[in-house]
Design a protein around this motif. Structure first.
Motif, PDB file in Angstrom:
ATOM      1  N   PRO A 593      35.759 -33.072-134.703  1.00 55.46           N
ATOM      2  CA  PRO A 593      36.394 -32.775-133.415  1.00 55.46           C
ATOM      3  C   PRO A 593      36.763 -31.301-133.268  1.00 55.46           C
ATOM      4  CG  PRO A 593      37.304 -34.788-134.331  1.00 55.46           C
ATOM      5  CD  PRO A 593      36.440 -34.187-135.394  1.00 55.46           C
ATOM      6  N   ARG A 596      33.582 -29.477-132.517  1.00 53.10           N
ATOM      7  CA  ARG A 596      33.153 -29.725-131.135  1.00 53.10           C
ATOM      8  C   ARG A 596      34.026 -28.967-130.141  1.00 53.10           C
ATOM      9  NH1 ARG A 596      32.028 -35.138-133.031  1.00 53.10           N
ATOM     10  NH2 ARG A 596      34.125 -35.792-132.448  1.00 53.10           N
ATOM     11  N   LEU A 597      35.329 -28.986-130.381  1.00 57.21           N
ATOM     12  CA  LEU A 597      36.233 -28.244-129.504  1.00 57.21           C
ATOM     13  C   LEU A 597      35.938 -26.750-129.575  1.00 57.21           C
ATOM     14  CD1 LEU A 597      38.714 -28.134-127.652  1.00 57.21           C
ATOM     15  CD2 LEU A 597      40.152 -28.025-129.709  1.00 57.21           C
ATOM     16  N   LEU A 601      34.784 -24.446-126.448  1.00 55.44           N
ATOM     17  CA  LEU A 601      35.534 -23.255-126.034  1.00 55.44           C
ATOM     18  C   LEU A 601      34.687 -21.989-126.137  1.00 55.44           C
ATOM     19  CD1 LEU A 601      38.996 -24.008-127.681  1.00 55.44           C
ATOM     20  CD2 LEU A 601      38.369 -24.221-125.277  1.00 55.44           C
TER      21      LEU A 601
END
Length: 661
Positions: A593, A596-597, A601
């Motif tokens: 996660p 992915r974040l 961004l």
């Protein structure tokens, strides 16, 4: 003398780090090792004068550190029994690791850098254990984190070493975030971060029994907390830092991967420096932890679970260094159980004895690896007992000390027999809600510890040789520069327990510690652990025998049985071999996660939105406009004349039409 103990390793780091090319590898080895030997000898002088002598605790000023408002921090060396014990542990093991490394790293072309990092590691740990305030402790705390990153990733051309170094650094940042919040909380609650002031205020901090809880003193995560709850939160935040440094579940995942560094680094990390920092911190801040029964209960549970978990994983590991690494993780759990039950003397006693036999096991495994052409898989060893007999007997001594071999109810036993058994008996006598569970888990862990320790001995040294003929042909005993440190550590592994038991947890306790460790008056564990039932005293001994017998059956009498059991219980075997899938769970819950974040961004937030609408967008529009304008500049005179005529015609038309209106 105390300035020399602390700063001689720093001098060695600066000389080897700045002038390593000038003085050469041999000069770097001799200077750093020589300075560490001097520091170690002075540490023993300090130990006999402070801990075993009549001297009281005192501070040695160095310089003014930080002055800002009400925050006034001096850089000073706090010298008491706890400091003296840690000075002996850190400098003795570090000096022996330095000497051992002269032989082990003989063929490495970057020895000046390696010895510089070792000395930096030692200096950072010395800053931590001599700290007189929490800011100074945090300085050393982060210093050992930096040095561990540099040493784990010392062979930086190996991708696995770089990944392990990054993992250790990142996981410890999680714990350090909690530790820093705990330091801020200490300052809010007690108005200072100097130990003397904090401990004096802690003595009168909580309201008297039966009195009102009092007004809110701290706001945390949107909640307003009274004094009792606030000190619990602060203690748990401090313990979060200890969990990271001392590899307690779930912040333990970096420790096995740290084996990617050279073996001497593993010995230094696991025996004397980084992983002992969390244990030391909780013991040093015992006046704070004693204010919260809830925090101590959490410490007890986490320690007991870690001891059990790491012991189960050690059962099936095949890398010789990883077996010992999980053993360290498990033994640290024992120490935290002792801390959680208020048995601080036993925790530091086990830290003290553990340093000897764990350094012995790691350096002994390095001697094995050195003998078998850098092979670490025990499945490719065997039959080494007669080829490297000195290393074999040193590993035997480390194993009997780790498993706690001794005769119950007597003063005959190895170092682990006295310190580990004291913790198990203390867990039985403990009064917090998790003490009984801890006793059961620690006893089971003792069975597993004995099994995987003797499994290592049997797979490595006994049975048929499983290495190639070429490897077996080149098997050789290590040189004296590597064996002498093993002999010294073996003496500690055999005799440190019987010599110092009376001081750490026995009748000399008060005279020895001189108030360096704090326990509430109503905690009588120091007396009660001597009077536990006979079966409790025999439990660790029986556990050790069971583990030894099962290992002997599996790997000497019926060596085909482990493979059959692994096939029969393939699910359980895979579960243990994959370390309870903690790494996979962390990867699924946090790492992926976060990646992915970060990717979102980066691409959408930074790339498309900020850059696209900001500097990149403006610059692209300017380029578009200029490109269109450039197309108008053909360079032909008749084009420009035609454009001028159109302009004149448009002007005349505008004037005519304008005049008409």
């Amino acid at each position: 003398m105390y300035h020399a103990i602390v700063f001689l390793p720093l001098v060695g780091f600066l000389i080897a780090g700045l002038f390593g090319r000038s003085i050469g590898a041999k000069g770097s080895e001799l200077i750093t090792s020589g300075l560490l030997v001097i520091s170690a000898l002075l540490s023993w002088v300090a130990f006999f004068s402070v801990a075993l002598g009549e001297g009281e605790a005192f501070t040695v000023p160095v310089l003014r550190f930080i002055t800002s408002g009400s925050l006034d921090v001096y850089w000073a060396l706090r010298i008491d029994t706890l400091t003296a014990v840690m000075l002996v542990v850190v400098n003795t093991v570090s000096a022996l690791v330095h000497i051992y490394s002269i032989g082990y790293m003989h063929h490495d072309p970057h020895r000046p850098r390696f010895f510089a990092y070792l000395s930096l590691f030692t200096f950072a740990m010395l800053m931590l254990v001599t700290s007189d305030n929490l800011v100074q402790m945090f300085f050393g705390w982060e210093g050992v984190g930096l040095a561990s990153y540099l040493l784990i990733g010392f062979w930086y051309k190996k991708p696995s070493a770089n990944a392990a170094a990054i993992k250790a650094f990142v996981v410890n940042r999680i714990g350090d975030f909690g530790f820093s919040l705990g330091i801020f909380g200490i300052f809010v609650l007690f108005g200072s971060i100097n130990f003397d002031t904090v401990f004096a205020n802690a003595a009168t901090y909580l309201p008297a029994e039966g009195a009102p809880a009092g007004e809110a003193v701290l706001t945390f995560l949107g909640y307003t907390l009274d004094k009792s709850t606030a000190v619990t939160v602060v203690a748990l935040l401090l313990f979060m830092g200890a969990m990271g440094k001392s590899a307690q579940v779930p912040l333990h995942t970096w420790l096995p991967d740290a084996m990617e560094g050279p073996t001497p680094v593993s010995a230094l990390i696991h025996a004397a420096t980084m992983v002992t920092a969390g244990v030391f911190m909780v013991a040093r801040l015992s006046p704070i932890f004693e204010l919260s029964a809830t925090a101590l209960t959490v410490v007890t549970f986490v320690g007991a679970f870690t001891a059990f978990f790491a012991a189960t994983v050690g059962l099936v590991q095949n890398d010789i260094k990883r077996v010992i690494a999980y053993s360290t993780c498990s033994q640290l759990g024992y120490m935290f159980v002792a801390l959680g039950t208020g048995f601080y003397g036993a925790a530091i006693f086990h830290l003290f004895t553990h340093a000897f036999f764990k350094a012995l096991l790691f350096l002994g495994s390095g001697s094995v690896i050195h003998a078998v052409s850098d092979e670490q898989d025990m499945r490719k060893m065997g039959g080494l007992r007669t080829l490297i007999p000195k290393t074999y007997w040193m590993m035997i001594i480390g194993t009997v000390a780790l498993t706690g071999v001794g005769i119950p109810l007597t003063m005959i036993g190895t170092a682990g027999f006295f310190s580990k058994d004291a913790i198990i008996e203390g867990a039985f006598a403990g009064e917090n809600a998790m003490a009984g569970i801890a006793f059961v888990l620690l006893t089971i862990a003792a069975v597993f510890t004995s099994f995987y320790s003797w499994r290592l001995i049997f797979m490595t040294f006994h049975g048929k040789a499983r290495a190639s003929a070429d490897v077996m042909h080149h098997v050789h005993e290590s040189p004296l520069v590597m064996l002498v440190p093993l002999f010294i550590l073996a003496a500690g592994a055999l005799f440190a327990g019987v010599i110092f038991q009376g001081f750490f947890v026995g009748h000399e306790y008060e005279h020895f510690w001189k108030g360096a460790l704090f326990t509430l008056p109503d905690n009588h564990i120091l007396e009660e652990f001597h009077h536990v039932p006979l079966w409790v005293k025999l439990a660790p001994f029986v556990a050790m025998l069971i583990g030894f017998y099962v290992a002997w059956v599996f790997y000497i009498r019926s060596p085909e049985r482990p493979k059959a059991l692994a096939r029969q219980f393939s699910g359980l075997y895979a579960f243990l071999l994959n370390k309870w899938y903690f790494d996979e769970a962390n990867d699924f819950l946090f790492v992926r996660p976060a990646k992915r974040l970060g990717h979102f961004l980066w691409k959408k937030g930074d790339g498309w939105f900020i850059d696209g609408l900001g500097p990149d967008g403006v610059s692209s529009r300017v380029v578009d406009v200029t490109n269109r304008i450039v197309k108008l500049q053909s360079g032909y005179l008749y084009h420009y004349a035609f454009a001028m005529l159109i302009g004149v015609a448009a002007l005349v038309t505008w004037m005519m039409l304008g005049g008409a209106f």
